[in-house]
Design a protein around this motif. Sequence first.
Motif, PDB file in Angstrom:
ATOM      1  N   LYS A 213      -9.287   6.162  -7.572  1.00 25.28           N
ATOM      2  CA  LYS A 213     -10.031   5.499  -6.504  1.00 25.28           C
ATOM      3  C   LYS A 213     -10.072   3.981  -6.665  1.00 25.28           C
ATOM      4  CE  LYS A 213     -14.303   5.911  -3.900  1.00 25.28           C
ATOM      5  NZ  LYS A 213     -15.356   6.836  -3.498  1.00 25.28           N
ATOM      6  N   TYR A 214     -10.314   3.531  -7.898  1.00 30.76           N
ATOM      7  CA  TYR A 214     -10.493   2.085  -8.092  1.00 30.76           C
ATOM      8  C   TYR A 214      -9.370   1.417  -8.877  1.00 30.76           C
ATOM      9  CZ  TYR A 214     -15.241   3.551  -6.909  1.00 30.76           C
ATOM     10  OH  TYR A 214     -16.322   4.106  -6.293  1.00 30.76           O
ATOM     11  N   VAL A 215      -9.106   1.948 -10.069  1.00 30.38           N
ATOM     12  CA  VAL A 215      -8.236   1.221 -10.989  1.00 30.38           C
ATOM     13  C   VAL A 215      -6.791   1.141 -10.480  1.00 30.38           C
ATOM     14  CG1 VAL A 215      -7.385   1.100 -13.363  1.00 30.38           C
ATOM     15  CG2 VAL A 215      -9.700   1.963 -12.897  1.00 30.38           C
ATOM     16  N   ILE A 216      -6.260   2.303 -10.101  1.00 29.20           N
ATOM     17  CA  ILE A 216      -4.840   2.323  -9.725  1.00 29.20           C
ATOM     18  C   ILE A 216      -4.538   1.477  -8.478  1.00 29.20           C
ATOM     19  CG2 ILE A 216      -2.961   3.843  -8.972  1.00 29.20           C
ATOM     20  CD1 ILE A 216      -3.963   5.871 -11.021  1.00 29.20           C
ATOM     21  N   PRO A 217      -5.337   1.606  -7.406  1.00 28.01           N
ATOM     22  CA  PRO A 217      -5.030   0.755  -6.250  1.00 28.01           C
ATOM     23  C   PRO A 217      -5.047  -0.733  -6.600  1.00 28.01           C
ATOM     24  CG  PRO A 217      -6.590   2.460  -5.619  1.00 28.01           C
ATOM     25  CD  PRO A 217      -6.442   2.542  -7.112  1.00 28.01           C
ATOM     26  N   VAL A 218      -6.035  -1.138  -7.386  1.00 25.41           N
ATOM     27  CA  VAL A 218      -6.116  -2.560  -7.742  1.00 25.41           C
ATOM     28  C   VAL A 218      -4.933  -2.954  -8.624  1.00 25.41           C
ATOM     29  CG1 VAL A 218      -7.470  -4.301  -8.975  1.00 25.41           C
ATOM     30  CG2 VAL A 218      -8.629  -2.613  -7.532  1.00 25.41           C
ATOM     31  N   ALA A 219      -4.629  -2.105  -9.613  1.00 25.52           N
ATOM     32  CA  ALA A 219      -3.520  -2.421 -10.514  1.00 25.52           C
ATOM     33  C   ALA A 219      -2.204  -2.521  -9.758  1.00 25.52           C
ATOM     34  CB  ALA A 219      -3.420  -1.358 -11.612  1.00 25.52           C
TER      35      ALA A 219
END
Length: 473
Positions: A432-438
């Motif tokens: 939800k958070y880490v992968i999209p931002v990365a």
Amino acid sequence: MEKSVVKRENWGSKIGFIMAAAGSAVGLGNIWRFPYLLGENGGAAFLLIYLVFVVFIGISIMIAEFAVGRKSNRAAVGAFKSQSGGWTFAGVIGVLSAFFIMGFYPVVGGWSMSYIVKSFTGLLGNPEAIGGTFGAFITGSTQPLIWMLAFLVLNVLIVAKGIAGGIEKAAKLLMPVLFGLLVLIAFRSLTLTGAAAGLSYMFKPDFSAVTGQTWLAALGQAFFSLSLGMGCMITYGSYLNKKEDLVSNAVLVTGMDVGVALLAGLAMFPAIFAMGMEPDVGPGLVFVVIPSVFAAMGSIGTLLSIIFFIALTVAALTSSVSLMEVAVAYFIDEKGVERKKAVYGVSSAMGVLCVLSSLSLGAMAGFTIPGLGVGFFDLFDYITDKIFLSIGGLLLAIFVGWFLDKEELRQELTNGGTIQFGLFEAWHALIKYVIPVAIAIVAVAGIASIEQTGLMVFGLLIIVVLAVFSKKL
Ligand code: PHE
């Protein structure tokens, strides 16, 4: 929403699915592409970044793709569409990626096939000429085309029959052979004098040469090698029965994929340094290094070389059929086309793209596509690897993290609460958070530093156009 749960084909067995999914993942990406990218990007630093991406992004995305596929019971496009029409484009980007990757993959598959024959027609007899032979071969106008066509026909024969069956059998038999051979070559390579330099090249990182391009290349390779970001594992997951443990399957498939890539590296880099060759020669690496190692083994080398290229060809086939299946499944599921017709249509289009990319290395070598600054082979490679797969993975993470119901996902991944997935919360937070931002950071940094701005604009334009017209797809 899912009124008509279509009766779908299923994998013959648990091991059948793992072999098929691992077969899709393990291919030219591991043995042809990974080593030359490592060589072009300076070795260990690239490897480290790649491994971090595989562990923190790859496994989670694979779990997500399996879940989406099995939950929706539909291939790439249908799975997105079953949630909302606005998401259709995310699946279609995947179908397009399949066409583009299949615009060059069969060319390299054809090279591999031809090396089976070349291995016993004297390739190894004259070690000094091995590099020159490769260059002369791929720049030719007829031979590479004939081999590409032969490779494509094999795909047609397999995919026309349906995904289970043929693919499973071939993979079960030849994947272990490939693995065993790589172990053998790695052993030979590591025992050559001067091999240590290759090891330190692979494992002693030098971060001074790392740029935005290195990060993007590592991310692209992680997606490419694991068959992610384009709906392939969604499609394979949709043929999976409800009893399988998706999480452990994803971990297993990823482990095998990384294992084969590392082995391929260990088979090649020690030999490259021991034999005084250059690591950054690009796409010809495997076709020059491996035969050179075999040539130094005497007559048994010829036999091993033949087996190696048979196994490499089969590894390539089990990957390319999964690519073709993504496009074929779209026309079957979404457009109601009959399987055979879909296969003929899809493969003809892919064949045309392959002719262009093969010729772009030879007869049309000087030609670059106006505005894009690259030839066809590089276009299809760059646009998928550097743009489409990462964006596809980004969209999938957003889709799963923000648009699917968290409890439903928990049910899917624990088979209705019957099996454990202790890291569910961590996985969900990653998706939800880490992968999209990365991915966004790497994609922006990398895409912004692509030398060919035209190519970048072209790729992004396609995505925007698809998003706008998504309801019609
Ligand atoms: N993973 C395959 C390989 O490494 C290529 C592939 C990419 C297959 C995307 C399916 C989807 O060769």
